[in-house]
Each structure stands twice: as C-alpha cells, then as structure tokens.
Design an enzyme around this catalytic site. Structure first.
Site, mmCIF file in Angstrom:
data_model
loop_
_atom_site.group_PDB
_atom_site.id
_atom_site.type_symbol
_atom_site.label_atom_id
_atom_site.label_comp_id
_atom_site.label_asym_id
_atom_site.label_seq_id
_atom_site.Cartn_x
_atom_site.Cartn_y
_atom_site.Cartn_z
ATOM 1 N N LYS A 195 0.832 -1.206 0.000
ATOM 2 C CA LYS A 195 0.000 0.000 0.000
ATOM 3 C C LYS A 195 0.870 1.261 0.000
ATOM 4 O O LYS A 195 2.096 1.173 0.202
ATOM 5 C CB LYS A 195 -0.919 -0.043 1.230
ATOM 6 C CG LYS A 195 -1.903 -1.220 1.202
ATOM 7 C CD LYS A 195 -2.765 -1.251 2.450
ATOM 8 C CE LYS A 195 -3.777 -2.375 2.410
ATOM 9 N NZ LYS A 195 -4.632 -2.427 3.621
ATOM 10 N N HIS A 219 -1.686 -5.502 1.395
ATOM 11 C CA HIS A 219 -2.961 -6.202 1.160
ATOM 12 C C HIS A 219 -2.657 -7.629 0.706
ATOM 13 O O HIS A 219 -1.713 -7.865 -0.047
ATOM 14 C CB HIS A 219 -3.767 -5.500 0.060
ATOM 15 C CG HIS A 219 -4.898 -6.351 -0.439
ATOM 16 N ND1 HIS A 219 -6.116 -6.444 0.210
ATOM 17 C CD2 HIS A 219 -4.984 -7.207 -1.509
ATOM 18 C CE1 HIS A 219 -6.898 -7.289 -0.428
ATOM 19 N NE2 HIS A 219 -6.230 -7.770 -1.482
ATOM 20 N N TYR A 258 -12.597 -2.747 -2.943
ATOM 21 C CA TYR A 258 -13.109 -2.729 -1.564
ATOM 22 C C TYR A 258 -14.639 -2.623 -1.528
ATOM 23 O O TYR A 258 -15.192 -2.030 -0.603
ATOM 24 C CB TYR A 258 -12.483 -1.576 -0.788
ATOM 25 C CG TYR A 258 -11.065 -1.841 -0.307
ATOM 26 C CD1 TYR A 258 -10.740 -3.037 0.333
ATOM 27 C CD2 TYR A 258 -10.058 -0.901 -0.455
ATOM 28 C CE1 TYR A 258 -9.436 -3.293 0.783
ATOM 29 C CE2 TYR A 258 -8.755 -1.147 0.002
ATOM 30 C CZ TYR A 258 -8.461 -2.335 0.618
ATOM 31 O OH TYR A 258 -7.183 -2.577 1.079
ATOM 32 N N GLU A 274 -9.764 -10.456 -7.531
ATOM 33 C CA GLU A 274 -8.830 -9.336 -7.442
ATOM 34 C C GLU A 274 -7.770 -9.382 -8.548
ATOM 35 O O GLU A 274 -7.390 -8.344 -9.099
ATOM 36 C CB GLU A 274 -8.171 -9.333 -6.059
ATOM 37 C CG GLU A 274 -9.161 -8.960 -4.956
ATOM 38 C CD GLU A 274 -8.607 -9.156 -3.557
ATOM 39 O OE1 GLU A 274 -7.418 -9.526 -3.421
ATOM 40 O OE2 GLU A 274 -9.365 -8.947 -2.586
ATOM 41 N N ASN A 334 -1.742 -0.282 7.405
ATOM 42 C CA ASN A 334 -1.218 -1.635 7.658
ATOM 43 C C ASN A 334 -0.394 -2.212 6.505
ATOM 44 O O ASN A 334 -0.246 -3.424 6.352
ATOM 45 C CB ASN A 334 -2.343 -2.589 8.090
ATOM 46 C CG ASN A 334 -3.421 -2.739 7.040
ATOM 47 O OD1 ASN A 334 -3.290 -2.207 5.936
ATOM 48 N ND2 ASN A 334 -4.465 -3.474 7.365
HETATM 49 P P1 DAT Z 1 -7.632 -7.192 5.325
HETATM 50 O O1 DAT Z 1 -6.854 -6.103 4.659
HETATM 51 O O2 DAT Z 1 -6.849 -7.847 6.433
HETATM 52 O O3 DAT Z 1 -8.206 -8.202 4.367
HETATM 53 P P2 DAT Z 1 -10.278 -6.040 5.523
HETATM 54 O O4 DAT Z 1 -10.549 -6.608 4.186
HETATM 55 O O5 DAT Z 1 -11.284 -6.305 6.616
HETATM 56 O O6 DAT Z 1 -8.862 -6.501 6.082
HETATM 57 O O7 DAT Z 1 -10.125 -4.461 5.426
HETATM 58 C C1 DAT Z 1 -9.483 -3.881 4.319
HETATM 59 C C2 DAT Z 1 -8.652 -2.732 4.813
HETATM 60 O O8 DAT Z 1 -9.488 -1.724 5.381
HETATM 61 C C3 DAT Z 1 -7.674 -3.080 5.930
HETATM 62 O O9 DAT Z 1 -6.493 -3.667 5.447
HETATM 63 C C4 DAT Z 1 -7.447 -1.748 6.551
HETATM 64 C C5 DAT Z 1 -8.786 -1.060 6.422
HETATM 65 N N1 DAT Z 1 -9.542 -1.189 7.664
HETATM 66 C C6 DAT Z 1 -10.176 -2.290 8.121
HETATM 67 N N2 DAT Z 1 -10.761 -2.057 9.302
HETATM 68 C C7 DAT Z 1 -10.484 -0.762 9.592
HETATM 69 C C8 DAT Z 1 -10.809 0.117 10.703
HETATM 70 N N3 DAT Z 1 -11.538 -0.300 11.730
HETATM 71 N N4 DAT Z 1 -10.338 1.388 10.654
HETATM 72 C C9 DAT Z 1 -9.611 1.834 9.610
HETATM 73 N N5 DAT Z 1 -9.284 1.062 8.559
HETATM 74 C C10 DAT Z 1 -9.709 -0.204 8.549
HETATM 75 MG MG MG Z 2 -9.681 -8.038 2.937
#
Ligand code: DAT
Ligand code: MG
Length: 203
Positions: A62, A168, A102, A179, A165
């Site tokens: 990212k 991805h 997303y 994806e 974080n």
């Molecule tokens: P992952 O990336 O582990 O698959 P996800 O698909 O649930 O997790 O979420 C996609 C991204 O969205 C994640 O990498 C970071 C962001 N995200 C998720 N939960 C969040 C939160 N509570 N606050 C801010 N960003 C968040």
């Molecule tokens: Mg995800």
C-alpha cells in the site's frame, strides 16, 4: 493423413502448455489448476496426485509501504518462502478500481478514509503463485489490525495501526481470482518454469 493429425495434436499440446494468453479461460482464472509446470511431468503422475502449485494470490504494498521503502523487504519474504512472482506493477490507483476492490467495505465508517489513503500515492501490486499461497500469504501478512498481528508477520513487524497496515493480501481463493482479474490483464501475468521447483515441492 496420420502425419497431419500428429502435427495438429502436437500444436494443440504446445498451445496448451505455452503462454497464459493461449490457455483456455478455465485454466487461467487465478491459476487454480493442478497442472505441472512442464509438459513432461504430465506423463509421470496422474493429475489427481499433482499438488496445486499454481494457486495464485494478489499482494499489494500500500502507499505507506511504498513511501517507507518497504517494497523490497516484503517481496523478499515471498521469494524466500519459495513462492513464484508471476505479475508485478506499480500504479497510482483510480477511485473506480479501489471502489471495486473494496466493494464489500463501502458501508463501513472508515471507507472514505481508506479510499483517500489508498489513492494518496503509488502502490505496488503483485501476483504470487504456489501451493496454498492464499492461506500462507494471509499468515505471512498477519492480522488486519497490526496491534494484534504477530511479530514475524509483515504487519506485525512494520506497522502498528489498522489505518496504515502496509500490505494487502487476498483472503480466499475466490477473492484472489476476483482481485487478480481486477488488477491485471491476462497478458500481464506470466507463466514460467522456476528452476528450483523440484526442490520446493514434489511434482
Ligand atoms: P484485510 O486487509 O486484512 O483483508 P479487511 O478486508 O477487513 O482486512 O479491510 C481492508 C482494509 O481496510 C484493511 O487492510 C485496513 C482497512 N480497515 C479495516 N478495518 C479498519 C478500521 N476499523 N479502521 C480503519 N481502517 C480499517
Ligand atoms: Mg480483505
């Protein structure tokens, strides 16, 4: 006549085992196939016993990871594990692509901030291939929230807040397929035989 038939058969086999773009769609899609990398292996073992070495997943560094010069270290972890890089590019992501990527999160309160962050700079997106690569990548990347990610994972080693974080990783075979098709054109994914394959898995 027999010679002609042989030629046609040989040509079909060559196309079957050569470049990605020539494969039938069912053999292409995210690489969920159990085909051996070389045509020669087909004669040695039945398909049922060949490990699924062509599973593929999408990994993206990212904008925070790119800005912090973490691309090399992240790629190294996947190479070191023995996975094979079959797609790679750097791009400034469009709102439209991210919205599709997303789409499941669009009702979340953090969604606007997530889009803003993900379009704040270039990302490096990759397709990695290997046995159980989807599941293994999720483990290597670590918990979504870096505060809960184990040390030794990418997020556990390089980040501390869920909003930044670093990386991805597709979360399922179906997600990876979707994806990969979203981020890459077929011609951008290369099927190639790695010379260490016999040392990283039995085929
Ligand atoms: P992952 O990336 O582990 O698959 P996800 O698909 O649930 O997790 O979420 C996609 C991204 O969205 C994640 O990498 C970071 C962001 N995200 C998720 N939960 C969040 C939160 N509570 N606050 C801010 N960003 C968040
Ligand atoms: Mg995800």
């Amino acid at each position: 006549m027999v010679l002609l038939q042989r030629c046609v058969f040989k040509r079909v086999l060559q196309q079957f085992y050569s470049g990605n773009q020539r494969h039938p769609k069912s053999l292409l899609s995210a690489g969920f196939t159990a085909l051996p990398a070389g045509a020669g292996a087909a004669g040695r073992r039945s398909q049922a016993t060949i490990p699924d070495i062509r599973e593929r997943t999408l990994i993206a560094v990212k904008p925070d990871g790119v800005q912090r010069r973490l691309v090399g270290q992240i790629m190294q972890r996947f190479e070191q594990r023995g996975f094979k890089l079959v797609g790679l590019k750097m791009l400034q992501v469009s709102d439209d692509l991210l919205a599709q990527h997303y789409c499941e999160l669009r009702t979340k309160p953090f969604y606007p901030r997530l889009l803003h962050y993900m379009t704040s700079g270039p990302v490096v997106v990759m397709v990695w291939e290997g046995h159980k690569v989807v599941q293994a990548s999720r483990t290597m990347v670590g918990h979504t929230n870096p505060a809960e990610a184990q040390a030794g994972t990418v997020r556990g080693d390089f980040s501390f807040h869920v909003s930044r974080n670093v990386v991805h990783a597709s979360d399922s075979l179906e997600g990876a397929q979707r994806e990969i098709q979203l981020w890459f054109q077929k011609k951008e994914i290369l099927s190639w035989d790695s010379c260490d394959q016999t040392f990283t898995c039995e085929v």
